[in-house]
Design an enzyme around this catalytic site. Structure first.
Site, PDB file in Angstrom:
ATOM      1  CE  LYS A  48     -47.523   6.595 -21.807  1.00 29.68           C
ATOM      2  NZ  LYS A  48     -47.108   5.555 -22.788  1.00 29.68           N
ATOM      3  CD  GLU A  51     -40.430   2.206 -21.717  1.00 27.37           C
ATOM      4  OE1 GLU A  51     -41.507   2.735 -22.029  1.00 27.37           O
ATOM      5  OE2 GLU A  51     -40.327   1.011 -21.355  1.00 27.37           O
ATOM      6  CG  ASP A  59     -49.708   0.139 -23.824  1.00 26.84           C
ATOM      7  OD1 ASP A  59     -48.825   0.425 -22.993  1.00 26.84           O
ATOM      8  OD2 ASP A  59     -49.494   0.082 -25.053  1.00 26.84           O
ATOM      9  CB  SER A  60     -47.742  -1.606 -18.635  1.00 22.99           C
ATOM     10  OG  SER A  60     -48.347  -0.576 -17.883  1.00 22.99           O
ATOM     11  CD  GLU A  99     -45.692   2.728 -26.992  1.00 27.20           C
ATOM     12  OE1 GLU A  99     -45.160   2.111 -27.949  1.00 27.20           O
ATOM     13  OE2 GLU A  99     -45.992   2.186 -25.914  1.00 27.20           O
ATOM     14  CG  ASP A 154     -50.377   4.156 -22.586  1.00 28.90           C
ATOM     15  OD1 ASP A 154     -49.919   5.279 -22.887  1.00 28.90           O
ATOM     16  OD2 ASP A 154     -49.682   3.252 -22.090  1.00 28.90           O
TER      17      ASP A 154
HETATM   18  O1  KIV Z   1     -47.777   1.409 -20.417  1.00 26.41           O
HETATM   19  C1  KIV Z   1     -47.071   1.935 -19.545  1.00 26.41           C
HETATM   20  O2  KIV Z   1     -47.144   1.568 -18.377  1.00 26.41           O
HETATM   21  C2  KIV Z   1     -46.165   3.005 -19.961  1.00 26.41           C
HETATM   22  C3  KIV Z   1     -45.134   3.535 -19.064  1.00 26.41           C
HETATM   23  C4  KIV Z   1     -44.454   4.752 -19.495  1.00 26.41           C
HETATM   24  C5  KIV Z   1     -44.823   3.084 -17.781  1.00 26.41           C
HETATM   25  O3  KIV Z   1     -46.264   3.456 -21.051  1.00 26.41           O
END
Ligand code: KIV
Length: 273
Positions: A118, A186, A49-50, A120, A88
Site C-alpha cells: 500500500k 481516510e 506503518d502506524s 499513500e 505499507d
Molecule cells: O498505517 C496504517 O495503519 C494505515 C491505515 C489505513 C489504518 O494506513
C-alpha cells in the site's frame, strides 16, 4: 469444498472482485499472535506503518523504515493464512519515482511474502502505481488524509471538505485508473466517500469515512483499546485492553509485594516439581 480450498489465501483479485459485494473486513496487525487473531475474521490484514506510532512510540509515521516494515511483515506472515496480507511502503521509500518504488516494493514482497503493498497519494502517485502494477506488484491506494504528508497537510484534519472534494475525488479516480486493486479513504466526509464508492470500480476501504464504503479498516490497537495515548474521533473501541492490562499488572505487583504470589508458592513448596 475441501479444507485445502477453504484455507487458500485471498488474492488482490479476490478483494477487487468484492466491489459492491459483502463488506471487506480489514484490520492492521504487526505481530504473529495478533495476526492470527485478525486472520480469523479479516479479508485483509495490513501491516500498517502506524506500527511506528503504535508499537515503537514514534510521534508520526515518518520515522518508519523499510527494515521495520520487513521485520513486522515477516512476523505477520507467520500468523496469516486466509487474509490478504498487505504491507505499507514507508515514508521516503517510493516518492522519488517509479524505479525507487519498484525496488522497495519488490523487496517488501520478496522478504515478507506479502500479497500486495500500500502507498499513500493520489494523482501524483498514479504513474508509480501504474508502473508497479504493470510489473507484478499489486497496489492498494490510500487517499484523503495521508498521514505521511502530515507536515504539508498541516495536521490530521478531515480532507475533501467543500471545494476540496473534487481534489480527493480525482485522487481516488487516478489511483483506481492507474491499476490499484482497492483504495483506502481516510478521514473524508461520508457523502464524498459514498460518491467515490459509487464512482470508482475498485473497492473503497474506509477509515473515518462512511459505512457505505466497500469495506472498513481500523488500527487494531485502537479498536482493542490497547493504544490509548489518544483516540481518533472515528474509532470505536470494542474492548479496553489497556485498562485490563493495567489492572492485571497492578494485581500482580500487589501479590509480589505481599509475598502472596501463588505460582511461586506452588513451585517452591515442592522443589522436586
Ligand atoms: O498505517 C496504517 O495503519 C494505515 C491505515 C489505513 C489504518 O494506513
Amino acid at each position: 469444498m475441501s479444507s485445502h480450498q477453504e484455507l487458500r489465501a485471498l488474492t488482490p483479485g479476490d478483494i477487487r472482485a468484492r466491489k459492491g459485494g459483502d463488506p471487506l473486513v480489514c484490520l492492521t496487525a504487526y505481530t504473529t499472535p495478533v495476526a492470527q487473531l485478525a486472520d480469523a475474521e479479516c479479508d485483509l490484514v495490513l501491516v500498517g506503518d502506524s506500527v511506528g506510532m503504535v508499537l515503537h512510540g514514534l510521534p508520526t509515521t515518518l520515522g518508519v523504515t523499510m527494515e521495520m516494515m520487513i521485520l513486522h511483515g515477516q512476523a505477520v506472515a507467520r500468523g496469516v493464512k486466509r487474509a490478504l496480507m498487505v504491507v505499507d511502503m514507508p515514508f521516503a521509500s517510493y516518492e522519488e519515482g517509479p524505479a525507487q518504488a519498484y525496488r522497495n516494493a519488490a523487496r517488501l514482497m520478496a522478504e515478507t511474502g506479502c500479497g500486495a503493498v500500500k502507498l499513500e497519494g493520489g494523482q501524483h502517485m498514479a504513474e508509480t502505481i501504474h508502473f508497479l502494477t504493470q510489473r507484478g506488484i499489486p497496489v492498494m491506494g490510500h487517499v484523503g488524509l495521508t498521514p505521511q504528508s502530515v507536515n504539508t497537510l498541516g495536521g490530521y484534519r478531515v480532507q475533501g471538505k467543500g471545494a476540496d472534494a473534487t481534489r480527493v475525488m480525482h485522487d481516488a479516480q487516478a489511483v483506481a485508473q492507474a491499476g490499484a486493486f482497492s483504495v483506502v479513504l481516510e478521514k473524508v466526509p461520508a457523502r464524498l466517500a459514498d460518491e467515490i464508492t459509487a464512482t470508482i470500480d475498485v473497492p473503497t476501504v474506509g477509515i473515518g469515512a462512511s459505512a457505505g464504503c466497500d469495506g472498513q479498516i481500523l488500527v487494531i490497537d485502537d479498536m482493542l483499546g490497547l493504544f490509548d495515548a489518544f483516540k481518533p474521533k472515528f474509532v470505536k473501541r470494542y474492548a479496553a485492553l489497556a485498562d485490563d492490562a493495567r489492572a492485571a499488572i497492578a494485581a500482580y505487583a500487589g501479590e509480589v509485594r505481599a509475598r502472596r504470589f501463588p505460582a511461586a508458592e506452588h513451585i517452591f513448596e515442592d522443589p522436586s516439581k
